[in-house]
Design an enzyme around this catalytic site. Structure first.
Site, mmCIF file in Angstrom:
data_model
loop_
_atom_site.group_PDB
_atom_site.id
_atom_site.type_symbol
_atom_site.label_atom_id
_atom_site.label_comp_id
_atom_site.label_asym_id
_atom_site.label_seq_id
_atom_site.Cartn_x
_atom_site.Cartn_y
_atom_site.Cartn_z
ATOM 1 N N ILE A 151 -40.119 25.664 -0.413
ATOM 2 C CA ILE A 151 -38.709 24.789 -0.520
ATOM 3 C C ILE A 151 -39.443 23.804 0.446
ATOM 4 O O ILE A 151 -39.070 22.237 -0.111
ATOM 5 C CB ILE A 151 -37.790 25.694 -0.029
ATOM 6 N N LYS A 191 -21.548 26.159 8.650
ATOM 7 C CA LYS A 191 -21.242 24.839 7.911
ATOM 8 C C LYS A 191 -22.212 24.566 6.759
ATOM 9 O O LYS A 191 -21.544 23.819 6.260
ATOM 10 C CB LYS A 191 -22.821 24.305 9.066
ATOM 11 N N ASN A 192 -23.219 24.437 6.149
ATOM 12 C CA ASN A 192 -23.109 24.131 4.664
ATOM 13 C C ASN A 192 -22.127 24.725 3.591
ATOM 14 O O ASN A 192 -22.050 24.533 2.037
ATOM 15 C CB ASN A 192 -24.396 25.150 4.044
ATOM 16 N N ASP A 201 -34.552 28.743 5.418
ATOM 17 C CA ASP A 201 -33.011 28.380 6.885
ATOM 18 C C ASP A 201 -33.559 29.683 7.310
ATOM 19 O O ASP A 201 -33.028 29.356 8.968
ATOM 20 C CB ASP A 201 -31.462 27.999 6.983
ATOM 21 N N ARG A 215 -37.116 15.408 0.923
ATOM 22 C CA ARG A 215 -35.892 15.445 0.226
ATOM 23 C C ARG A 215 -35.802 14.802 -0.785
ATOM 24 O O ARG A 215 -34.159 14.344 -0.221
ATOM 25 C CB ARG A 215 -35.055 16.103 1.434
ATOM 26 N N CYS A 226 -37.027 13.187 6.026
ATOM 27 C CA CYS A 226 -36.763 14.370 7.588
ATOM 28 C C CYS A 226 -37.096 14.873 7.907
ATOM 29 O O CYS A 226 -38.158 14.733 6.912
ATOM 30 C CB CYS A 226 -35.423 14.718 7.418
ATOM 31 N N ARG A 248 -28.092 14.249 6.694
ATOM 32 C CA ARG A 248 -28.185 14.337 4.986
ATOM 33 C C ARG A 248 -27.133 14.866 4.214
ATOM 34 O O ARG A 248 -26.703 13.880 2.940
ATOM 35 C CB ARG A 248 -29.438 14.808 4.601
ATOM 36 N N ARG A 276 -26.435 20.818 15.569
ATOM 37 C CA ARG A 276 -25.353 20.677 14.586
ATOM 38 C C ARG A 276 -25.753 22.037 13.814
ATOM 39 O O ARG A 276 -24.351 21.422 12.942
ATOM 40 C CB ARG A 276 -26.723 19.653 14.062
HETATM 41 N N1 EPU Z 1 -35.626 18.425 -4.124
HETATM 42 C C1 EPU Z 1 -35.504 17.853 -5.622
HETATM 43 N N2 EPU Z 1 -34.694 16.265 -5.369
HETATM 44 C C2 EPU Z 1 -33.591 16.469 -5.513
HETATM 45 C C3 EPU Z 1 -33.300 17.707 -4.832
HETATM 46 C C4 EPU Z 1 -33.556 18.246 -4.031
HETATM 47 O O1 EPU Z 1 -36.871 17.480 -5.461
HETATM 48 O O2 EPU Z 1 -32.613 15.521 -6.304
HETATM 49 C C5 EPU Z 1 -36.053 20.055 -3.627
HETATM 50 C C6 EPU Z 1 -35.748 18.917 -2.464
HETATM 51 O O3 EPU Z 1 -36.985 18.367 -1.277
HETATM 52 C C7 EPU Z 1 -36.117 20.772 -2.405
HETATM 53 C C8 EPU Z 1 -36.017 21.218 -2.937
HETATM 54 O O4 EPU Z 1 -35.385 20.829 -4.257
HETATM 55 O O5 EPU Z 1 -37.816 20.726 -1.843
HETATM 56 C C9 EPU Z 1 -34.661 21.784 -2.266
HETATM 57 O O6 EPU Z 1 -33.351 21.381 -1.480
HETATM 58 P P1 EPU Z 1 -32.174 21.639 -2.092
HETATM 59 O O7 EPU Z 1 -31.834 20.579 -2.210
HETATM 60 O O8 EPU Z 1 -31.257 22.220 -2.259
HETATM 61 O O9 EPU Z 1 -31.561 21.030 -0.047
HETATM 62 P P2 EPU Z 1 -30.237 20.336 0.297
HETATM 63 O O10 EPU Z 1 -29.252 20.562 -1.055
HETATM 64 O O11 EPU Z 1 -30.878 18.801 1.290
HETATM 65 C C10 EPU Z 1 -29.421 22.554 1.313
HETATM 66 C C11 EPU Z 1 -29.018 22.881 3.030
HETATM 67 C C12 EPU Z 1 -30.215 22.927 3.874
HETATM 68 C C13 EPU Z 1 -31.035 24.359 3.667
HETATM 69 C C14 EPU Z 1 -31.517 24.081 1.715
HETATM 70 C C15 EPU Z 1 -32.094 24.979 1.441
HETATM 71 C C16 EPU Z 1 -27.422 21.870 2.711
HETATM 72 C C17 EPU Z 1 -25.734 20.630 3.507
HETATM 73 N N3 EPU Z 1 -27.965 22.073 3.746
HETATM 74 O O12 EPU Z 1 -30.296 21.654 1.181
HETATM 75 O O13 EPU Z 1 -30.005 23.843 4.831
HETATM 76 O O14 EPU Z 1 -32.418 24.278 3.250
HETATM 77 O O15 EPU Z 1 -30.363 23.412 1.746
HETATM 78 O O16 EPU Z 1 -31.522 25.658 0.648
HETATM 79 O O17 EPU Z 1 -26.148 22.483 2.694
HETATM 80 C C18 EPU Z 1 -30.148 23.932 7.303
HETATM 81 O O18 EPU Z 1 -28.810 24.042 7.245
HETATM 82 O O19 EPU Z 1 -30.882 23.669 8.763
HETATM 83 C C19 EPU Z 1 -30.448 22.871 6.021
HETATM 84 C C20 EPU Z 1 -31.973 21.969 5.960
#
Ligand code: EPU
Length: 417
Positions: free
Chosen positions: A326, A22-23, A304, A121, A116, A92, A396
């Site tokens: 995280i 998915k991701n 995850d 996030r 969320c 998101r 999802r």
């Molecule tokens: N963060 C910031 N600022 C930003 C972006 C991120 O502070 O601008 C912080 C977040 O709050 C968090 C950390 O950085 O503490 C890492 O977050 P990341 O941005 O990597 O998460 P994401 O890109 O929103 C993706 C996956 C998530 C998975 C996380 C971590 C997708 C669509 N989603 O989310 O997947 O948990 O990376 O590996 O790729 C899931 O599939 O259940 C899921 C939540």
């Protein structure tokens, strides 16, 4: 609304075919916006989030067709550059259209995702990067509005590795003038797969899957014909299922090289792994041993998989310390596991799990995607019947979960309330 009814305690045996990731599929679908024409993406799982991304692209003016694990996206007639709140609040990952819309069309208006169930996030790092590339970024009435005639290459350092942040800026950089360096970039296998998809469109990218990524901008990209990697988190979830039920499950289409940290921890917990021609055979032990984990960006232990691992540890011999680094609120499953009898204390970002001999079935509520998976894992080993409500969270991210489980002998029913 559907609910799952699971009668636990059965030993499972058989093969499970892992679906596409998915991701990886979500950013790759968004990347189709960087070109004009028909992109075909294979091994796309039939999931709610995928359909939401399809609707979002259709809203922008794209053609979206999904059939038998294949998504066909026609981006010839993109005429709207906005991702509305109603779609973004349900997923998101909608933020992933920000980078390509801005790079290709010079403007984008995307609703801010908001908090969320698992944490605040923020997307500050996505926005900081786009500004460094010359975009004018404003926040107005809950929306990010970004404009740029043509983005320019920049050196960008992420304070922490962000998966979708890295992907958004990679997309922006592919069409920018000059070269972009992303430092402390996310190294997840989905990011590397996403880079391969961009490269197949004509992008010039070096170092994806490493912490410094170099992207040399080009004038245009062509549509892709791309097949995505198997979902490592779905594979990991079935591993924990084999572990907690003491079962013998063979995973087909599983890339073990993406699961090193998890497999090492599962070995410590007593699971056995055998690489075979037909797939990866996973054998659960008669009694699990407790082991500690700390979630980290890849190649560390994946956040995850934290909830599912906790379900496993709730019936292991001894005490396990589970540290979530995280997301600040990713322990929503704890209260539900405790309703099944688990002995867990949460303090700050740390859960202390004292293994008990057996969980007991109970009515439960799913709160987010991976939390719901952990409840399924727990229910499969529990004595008696467990009812899991709000299963739309599970839908999802897990394709045909109950069908796959039934095929290996689990007693699982989906009921429409
Ligand atoms: N963060 C910031 N600022 C930003 C972006 C991120 O502070 O601008 C912080 C977040 O709050 C968090 C950390 O950085 O503490 C890492 O977050 P990341 O941005 O990597 O998460 P994401 O890109 O929103 C993706 C996956 C998530 C998975 C996380 C971590 C997708 C669509 N989603 O989310 O997947 O948990 O990376 O590996 O790729 C899931 O599939 O259940 C899921 C939540």
């Amino acid at each position: 609304m559907d609910k799952l009814i699971i009668r636990g305690g059965r030993r499972l045996k058989g093969e499970v075919t892992i679906s596409g990731a998915k991701n990886a599929a979500l950013p790759i679908m968004a990347a189709s916006l960087l070109s004009s024409g028909y992109s075909t993406i294979h091994k796309v799982p039939n999931l709610r989030d995928i359909m939401t991304m399809g609707r979002l692209l259709a809203n922008l003016g794209a053609g979206f067709h999904y059939e038998e694990q294949k998504a066909i996206i026609n981006t010839e007639k993109i005429k709207i550059f906005e991702a509305p709140y109603d779609l973004v609040r349900t997923m998101r990952a909608s933020i992933l259209v920000l980078g390509p819309l801005l790079a290709k069309f010079g403007c984008a208006k995307v609703s801010l995702p908001g908090g969320c169930a698992i944490g605040a996030r923020p997307i500050n790092l996505h926005l900081m990067g786009l500004e460094k590339m010359g975009a004018d970024v404003k926040l107005e009435s809950g929306y990010v509005i970004a404009r740029a005639k043509r983005l320019r290459g920049a050196s960008i350092y992420f304070d922490m590795p962000t998966v979708t942040g890295t992907e958004n800026l990679m997309m922006a950089a592919t069409l920018a003038r000059g070269t972009t360096f992303l430092e402390n970039a996310a190294r997840e296998p989905e990011v590397a797969d996403f880079a391969s998809a961009l490269i197949s469109m004509g992008a010039r990218i070096k170092g994806a899957g490493e912490s410094i990524i170099e992207i040399e901008g080009v004038d245009e990209l062509r549509p892709m014909n791309y097949s995505i990697i198997p979902d490592r988190i779905e594979a990991g979830t079935f591993m924990t299922i084999a572990g907690i039920t003491g079962s013998d499950i063979t995973l087909k289409e599983c890339r073990i090289e993406h699961l090193d940290a998890l497999i090492m921890k599962l070995r410590d917990a007593g699971l056995l792994f055998e690489k075979r021609e037909e797939g990866l055979r996973v054998l659960g032990p008669a009694k699990l041993k407790s082991t500690n984990i700390k979630t980290m960006p890849y190649p560390g232990f994946p956040t995850d998989m934290q909830a599912q691992f906790m379900a496993l540890m709730s019936v292991a011999d001894g005490t396990s310390i589970i540290k979530e680094t995280i997301f600040e609120n990713r322990f929503m499953h704890v209260a539900e596991l405790m309703r099944m009898g688990a002995d867990i204390v949460v303090e700050g970002g740390i859960s202390t799990v004292k293994g008990i001999s057996k969980l007991k079935g109970a009515p439960l509520m799913a709160t987010d995607l991976r939390a719901s998976a952990s409840l399924v894992v727990a229910a499969l080993a529990a004595k008696g019947e467990t009812e899991i409500r709000r299963i739309y969270h599970l839908d999802r991210g897990y394709e045909k979960m109950e069908e796959k489980l039934r095929k290996i002998g689990a007693d699982v029913k989906r009921v429409n309330e």
